[in-house]
Scaffold this motif. Structure first.
Motif, PDB file in Angstrom:
ATOM      1  N   SER A 242      52.699  31.421  20.100  1.00 13.81           N
ATOM      2  CA  SER A 242      52.232  32.273  19.485  1.00 13.81           C
ATOM      3  C   SER A 242      52.195  33.355  20.519  1.00 13.81           C
ATOM      4  O   SER A 242      53.188  33.170  21.271  1.00 13.81           O
ATOM      5  CB  SER A 242      50.636  31.580  19.944  1.00 13.81           C
ATOM      6  OG  SER A 242      50.602  31.051  21.283  1.00 13.81           O
ATOM      7  N   TYR A 243      52.414  34.654  19.568  1.00 14.20           N
ATOM      8  CA  TYR A 243      52.454  35.468  20.599  1.00 14.20           C
ATOM      9  C   TYR A 243      52.092  35.908  20.928  1.00 14.20           C
ATOM     10  O   TYR A 243      50.263  36.242  21.092  1.00 14.20           O
ATOM     11  CB  TYR A 243      52.105  36.767  18.831  1.00 14.20           C
ATOM     12  CG  TYR A 243      53.520  37.588  19.534  1.00 14.20           C
ATOM     13  CD1 TYR A 243      54.726  37.742  19.602  1.00 14.20           C
ATOM     14  CD2 TYR A 243      52.657  39.195  19.811  1.00 14.20           C
ATOM     15  CE1 TYR A 243      55.203  38.989  19.754  1.00 14.20           C
ATOM     16  CE2 TYR A 243      53.608  40.363  20.963  1.00 14.20           C
ATOM     17  CZ  TYR A 243      54.908  40.340  20.876  1.00 14.20           C
ATOM     18  OH  TYR A 243      55.155  41.347  20.972  1.00 14.20           O
ATOM     19  N   SER A 244      52.293  36.645  22.372  1.00 15.01           N
ATOM     20  CA  SER A 244      51.547  37.250  23.408  1.00 15.01           C
ATOM     21  C   SER A 244      52.505  38.123  24.011  1.00 15.01           C
ATOM     22  O   SER A 244      53.890  37.620  24.247  1.00 15.01           O
ATOM     23  CB  SER A 244      51.669  36.297  24.564  1.00 15.01           C
ATOM     24  OG  SER A 244      50.815  35.752  25.840  1.00 15.01           O
ATOM     25  N   HIS A 245      51.697  39.247  24.255  1.00 15.84           N
ATOM     26  CA  HIS A 245      52.025  40.732  25.193  1.00 15.84           C
ATOM     27  C   HIS A 245      52.641  40.326  26.701  1.00 15.84           C
ATOM     28  O   HIS A 245      53.678  40.364  27.092  1.00 15.84           O
ATOM     29  CB  HIS A 245      51.602  41.617  25.054  1.00 15.84           C
ATOM     30  CG  HIS A 245      51.652  42.373  23.839  1.00 15.84           C
ATOM     31  ND1 HIS A 245      50.671  41.636  22.359  1.00 15.84           N
ATOM     32  CD2 HIS A 245      52.093  43.704  23.087  1.00 15.84           C
ATOM     33  CE1 HIS A 245      50.642  42.572  21.359  1.00 15.84           C
ATOM     34  NE2 HIS A 245      51.672  44.315  22.192  1.00 15.84           N
ATOM     35  N   ALA A 246      52.300  38.972  27.168  1.00 19.48           N
ATOM     36  CA  ALA A 246      52.081  38.721  28.696  1.00 19.48           C
ATOM     37  C   ALA A 246      53.332  37.880  29.041  1.00 19.48           C
ATOM     38  O   ALA A 246      53.552  38.186  29.982  1.00 19.48           O
ATOM     39  CB  ALA A 246      50.582  37.431  28.929  1.00 19.48           C
ATOM     40  N   ASN A 247      53.674  37.690  27.933  1.00 19.64           N
ATOM     41  CA  ASN A 247      55.204  36.627  27.953  1.00 19.64           C
ATOM     42  C   ASN A 247      56.241  38.144  28.254  1.00 19.64           C
ATOM     43  O   ASN A 247      57.341  37.535  29.604  1.00 19.64           O
ATOM     44  CB  ASN A 247      55.740  36.298  26.603  1.00 19.64           C
ATOM     45  CG  ASN A 247      54.799  34.806  25.932  1.00 19.64           C
ATOM     46  OD1 ASN A 247      54.957  34.260  26.948  1.00 19.64           O
ATOM     47  ND2 ASN A 247      54.657  34.821  25.070  1.00 19.64           N
ATOM     48  N   PHE A 248      56.328  38.825  27.851  1.00 16.10           N
ATOM     49  CA  PHE A 248      57.242  40.115  27.509  1.00 16.10           C
ATOM     50  C   PHE A 248      57.589  40.654  29.797  1.00 16.10           C
ATOM     51  O   PHE A 248      57.956  41.353  29.692  1.00 16.10           O
ATOM     52  CB  PHE A 248      57.605  40.730  26.239  1.00 16.10           C
ATOM     53  CG  PHE A 248      57.731  39.780  25.340  1.00 16.10           C
ATOM     54  CD1 PHE A 248      58.896  39.352  25.374  1.00 16.10           C
ATOM     55  CD2 PHE A 248      56.807  39.786  23.981  1.00 16.10           C
ATOM     56  CE1 PHE A 248      58.693  37.971  24.548  1.00 16.10           C
ATOM     57  CE2 PHE A 248      56.964  38.505  23.348  1.00 16.10           C
ATOM     58  CZ  PHE A 248      57.988  38.103  23.324  1.00 16.10           C
ATOM     59  N   VAL A 249      55.731  40.942  29.478  1.00 10.94           N
ATOM     60  CA  VAL A 249      55.365  41.764  30.844  1.00 10.94           C
ATOM     61  C   VAL A 249      56.159  41.069  31.871  1.00 10.94           C
ATOM     62  O   VAL A 249      56.602  41.693  33.010  1.00 10.94           O
ATOM     63  CB  VAL A 249      54.007  41.790  30.966  1.00 10.94           C
ATOM     64  CG1 VAL A 249      54.027  42.490  32.043  1.00 10.94           C
ATOM     65  CG2 VAL A 249      53.471  43.202  29.955  1.00 10.94           C
ATOM     66  N   LEU A 250      55.750  39.477  31.632  1.00  9.40           N
ATOM     67  CA  LEU A 250      56.850  38.950  32.795  1.00  9.40           C
ATOM     68  C   LEU A 250      58.227  38.798  32.384  1.00  9.40           C
ATOM     69  O   LEU A 250      58.963  38.475  34.037  1.00  9.40           O
ATOM     70  CB  LEU A 250      56.111  37.206  32.669  1.00  9.40           C
ATOM     71  CG  LEU A 250      54.605  37.220  32.825  1.00  9.40           C
ATOM     72  CD1 LEU A 250      53.844  36.124  32.501  1.00  9.40           C
ATOM     73  CD2 LEU A 250      54.062  37.824  34.473  1.00  9.40           C
ATOM     74  N   LEU A 251      58.789  38.776  31.599  1.00 12.97           N
ATOM     75  CA  LEU A 251      60.173  38.364  31.354  1.00 12.97           C
ATOM     76  C   LEU A 251      60.807  39.691  31.932  1.00 12.97           C
ATOM     77  O   LEU A 251      61.745  39.741  32.820  1.00 12.97           O
ATOM     78  CB  LEU A 251      60.830  38.831  30.308  1.00 12.97           C
ATOM     79  CG  LEU A 251      61.656  38.625  29.643  1.00 12.97           C
ATOM     80  CD1 LEU A 251      62.576  37.414  30.576  1.00 12.97           C
ATOM     81  CD2 LEU A 251      62.248  38.549  28.206  1.00 12.97           C
ATOM     82  N   GLY A 252      60.060  40.805  31.423  1.00 12.31           N
ATOM     83  CA  GLY A 252      60.576  42.015  32.725  1.00 12.31           C
ATOM     84  C   GLY A 252      60.548  42.213  33.917  1.00 12.31           C
ATOM     85  O   GLY A 252      61.601  43.008  34.818  1.00 12.31           O
ATOM     86  N   LEU A 253      60.033  41.874  34.094  1.00  9.62           N
ATOM     87  CA  LEU A 253      59.382  41.710  36.048  1.00  9.62           C
ATOM     88  C   LEU A 253      60.361  40.213  36.229  1.00  9.62           C
ATOM     89  O   LEU A 253      61.101  40.455  37.258  1.00  9.62           O
ATOM     90  CB  LEU A 253      57.816  40.610  36.064  1.00  9.62           C
ATOM     91  CG  LEU A 253      56.697  42.105  35.831  1.00  9.62           C
ATOM     92  CD1 LEU A 253      55.562  41.216  36.349  1.00  9.62           C
ATOM     93  CD2 LEU A 253      57.261  43.175  36.947  1.00  9.62           C
ATOM     94  N   ALA A 254      60.951  39.266  35.277  1.00  5.86           N
ATOM     95  CA  ALA A 254      61.832  38.213  36.014  1.00  5.86           C
ATOM     96  C   ALA A 254      63.279  39.020  36.446  1.00  5.86           C
ATOM     97  O   ALA A 254      63.720  37.944  37.340  1.00  5.86           O
ATOM     98  CB  ALA A 254      61.878  36.769  35.114  1.00  5.86           C
ATOM     99  N   LEU A 255      63.199  39.792  35.269  1.00  8.33           N
ATOM    100  CA  LEU A 255      64.220  40.785  35.247  1.00  8.33           C
ATOM    101  C   LEU A 255      64.703  41.020  35.827  1.00  8.33           C
ATOM    102  O   LEU A 255      66.349  41.825  36.780  1.00  8.33           O
ATOM    103  CB  LEU A 255      64.759  41.377  33.728  1.00  8.33           C
ATOM    104  CG  LEU A 255      64.944  39.998  32.553  1.00  8.33           C
ATOM    105  CD1 LEU A 255      64.978  41.115  31.416  1.00  8.33           C
ATOM    106  CD2 LEU A 255      66.097  39.405  31.983  1.00  8.33           C
ATOM    107  N   GLU A 256      64.090  41.857  36.746  1.00 10.42           N
ATOM    108  CA  GLU A 256      63.861  42.481  37.671  1.00 10.42           C
ATOM    109  C   GLU A 256      64.253  41.639  38.844  1.00 10.42           C
ATOM    110  O   GLU A 256      65.852  42.277  39.871  1.00 10.42           O
ATOM    111  CB  GLU A 256      62.831  43.554  38.175  1.00 10.42           C
ATOM    112  CG  GLU A 256      62.770  44.888  36.979  1.00 10.42           C
ATOM    113  CD  GLU A 256      62.268  45.663  37.287  1.00 10.42           C
ATOM    114  OE1 GLU A 256      61.448  46.540  37.011  1.00 10.42           O
ATOM    115  OE2 GLU A 256      60.395  45.623  38.212  1.00 10.42           O
ATOM    116  N   LYS A 257      63.555  40.860  39.444  1.00  7.63           N
ATOM    117  CA  LYS A 257      64.049  39.484  40.292  1.00  7.63           C
ATOM    118  C   LYS A 257      65.710  39.437  40.572  1.00  7.63           C
ATOM    119  O   LYS A 257      66.265  38.761  40.873  1.00  7.63           O
ATOM    120  CB  LYS A 257      62.766  38.543  40.576  1.00  7.63           C
ATOM    121  CG  LYS A 257      61.411  40.064  40.482  1.00  7.63           C
ATOM    122  CD  LYS A 257      61.379  39.462  42.021  1.00  7.63           C
ATOM    123  CE  LYS A 257      59.921  39.801  42.046  1.00  7.63           C
ATOM    124  NZ  LYS A 257      59.965  40.478  43.099  1.00  7.63           N
TER     125      LYS A 257
END
Length: 399
Positions: free
Chosen positions: A194-209
């Motif tokens: 299911s599409y969720s914008h939240a996934n990609f907000v979190l992915l961006g944060l994870a990539l930074e970490k």
């Protein structure tokens, strides 16, 4: 003294005007050179494409439509129809918002880190986001492929009411993710899509970490710079580089200018991008052909295990969970439709699509804005589908 000061001010104004004109002329020349044809233009196909765009401009009620089509990196056609604003013709050098194209870039960076053995796709995100509920069950793969089960905040009535009330608001990741975290998961992580914008907000944060590097720098160094996407850039503000393709929207009940509504809600900070039509076509080809990835990671990007996921269930309705088939499924930050590799952002009056068909080395990039009473939905996608029907009829871009 007053006369001297006036003369100096006039001279300064003249110099500033001259510099602005020279800068604009130079920028236009650079654009023409960068978008120039490198081989004999396929004139028949070029005419067909522009006829399609002009017809769509009329029957979809568009304000403007920009298009670029290439085959194996060589131009078929680059063109613009309509107006950016009343009396201002749309131009192929204009910049616009490209939204979820940044998601394809984040997915690419994630797979590059896998290639470098810095992470595993099935690593739990709790390693980098320890406070995330279900973080032990949700993996990097699930964020990139949107299979985490998290609700999408853009379907939350409370979020939509706040967005409509304050379209210039600057949103933070914490504020955005708070909306889906109010709800139980749609399904056990990894068992459906299911599409969720939240996934990609979190992915961006994870990539930074993971990297210890700000996301905007990661995308610059790993995607935009290697691909020479000189007109594609992140913006932490609603600003769009000049010249601007203006947008209009009627979502709040009246047709109004929406060009500079704040896009901070659309994805992770650092991946909120603008670009032009030539960069979008280059991006379509590079992402669609896996230029920045190993062969193995490119195959994973096109199917990270989503094919075969069931779609609607007792706990996930049909308008949320979509069945994932070989013909239509989500990859890591991209959509695969009948062999085409696609991203198709649409928000705040802007619509765009980048699409690439590897078997034909065919890239299509379209950006549109709508006139009053124009068609709803992603009108750029509809134009791209018509172009695909004309140039690759055996592999339709439509679902």
């Amino acid at each position: 003294m007053t006369r001297t000061r006036t003369a100096l001010l006039c001279a300064a104004a003249l110099l500033a005007t001259t510099l602005q004109t020279t800068t604009a002329t130079t920028a236009a020349a650079r654009h023409e050179q960068r978008c120039a044809d490198t081989s004999d233009t396929r004139r028949g196909e070029a005419r067909r494409v522009m006829d399609i765009v002009r017809e769509a401009h009329r029957d979809l009620g568009l304000k403007a439509a920009l298009v670029r089509v290439t085959t194996d990196g060589r131009e078929v056609v680059t063109g613009a129809v309509g107006e950016s604003m009343a009396g201002v013709p749309a131009g192929t050098d204009m910049h616009f918002r490209i939204g979820s194209v940044g998601i394809a870039y984040m997915g690419t960076v994630l797979l590059q880190l896998v290639d470098e053995q810095r992470v595993g796709l099935d690593d739990p995100v709790s390693r980098w986001l320890p406070d995330l509920p279900h973080g032990d069950e949700i993996t990097l793969r699930m964020l990139g492929s949107s299979t985490s089960g998290l609700h999408d905040y853009v379907t939350d009535p409370d979020f939509l009411a706040q967005l409509d009330a304050a379209p210039f608001r600057q949103w933070t990741p914490r504020e955005l993710v708070a909306f889906p975290l109010r709800h139980p998961l749609w399904y056990q992580p990894g068992t459906n899509w299911s599409y969720s914008h939240a996934n990609f907000v979190l992915l961006g944060l994870a990539l930074e970490k993971i990297t210890g590097t700000p996301l905007e720098r990661l995308l610059d160094e790993r995607v935009m710079d290697p691909l020479d996407l000189r007109e594609t850039r992140n913006s932490f503000t609603p600003q769009i580089p000049q010249p601007v393709l203006h947008a209009y929207d009627d979502e709040r009940g009246t047709y109004e200018e929406s060009t500079f509504w704040n896009p901070s809600w659309t994805t992770a900070p650092g991946a909120v991008l603008t670009g032009d039509i030539c960069d979008l076509a280059r991006s379509a080809r590079a992402i669609g052909a896996g230029e920045l990835l190993s062969r193995r990671s490119y195959r994973v990007q096109l199917d990270p295990g989503t094919v075969g996921l069931p779609g609607p269930t007792d706990t996930c309705p049909a308008d949320v969970c979509l069945p994932q088939t070989e013909e239509f499924h989500f990859g890591v930050g991209v959509i695969v439709v009948n062999g085409w590799v696609v991203q198709n952002p649409s928000f705040s009056g802007f619509a765009a699509v980048q699409a690439y068909l590897p078997s034909e080395r065919l890239a299509i990039a379209v950006s549109t804005t709508v006139d009053q009473d124009g068609a709803s939905g992603n009108t750029a996608q509809r134009i791209a589908e018509r172009i695909a029907d004309a140039l690759a009829p055996e592999q339709p871009l439509g679902g």
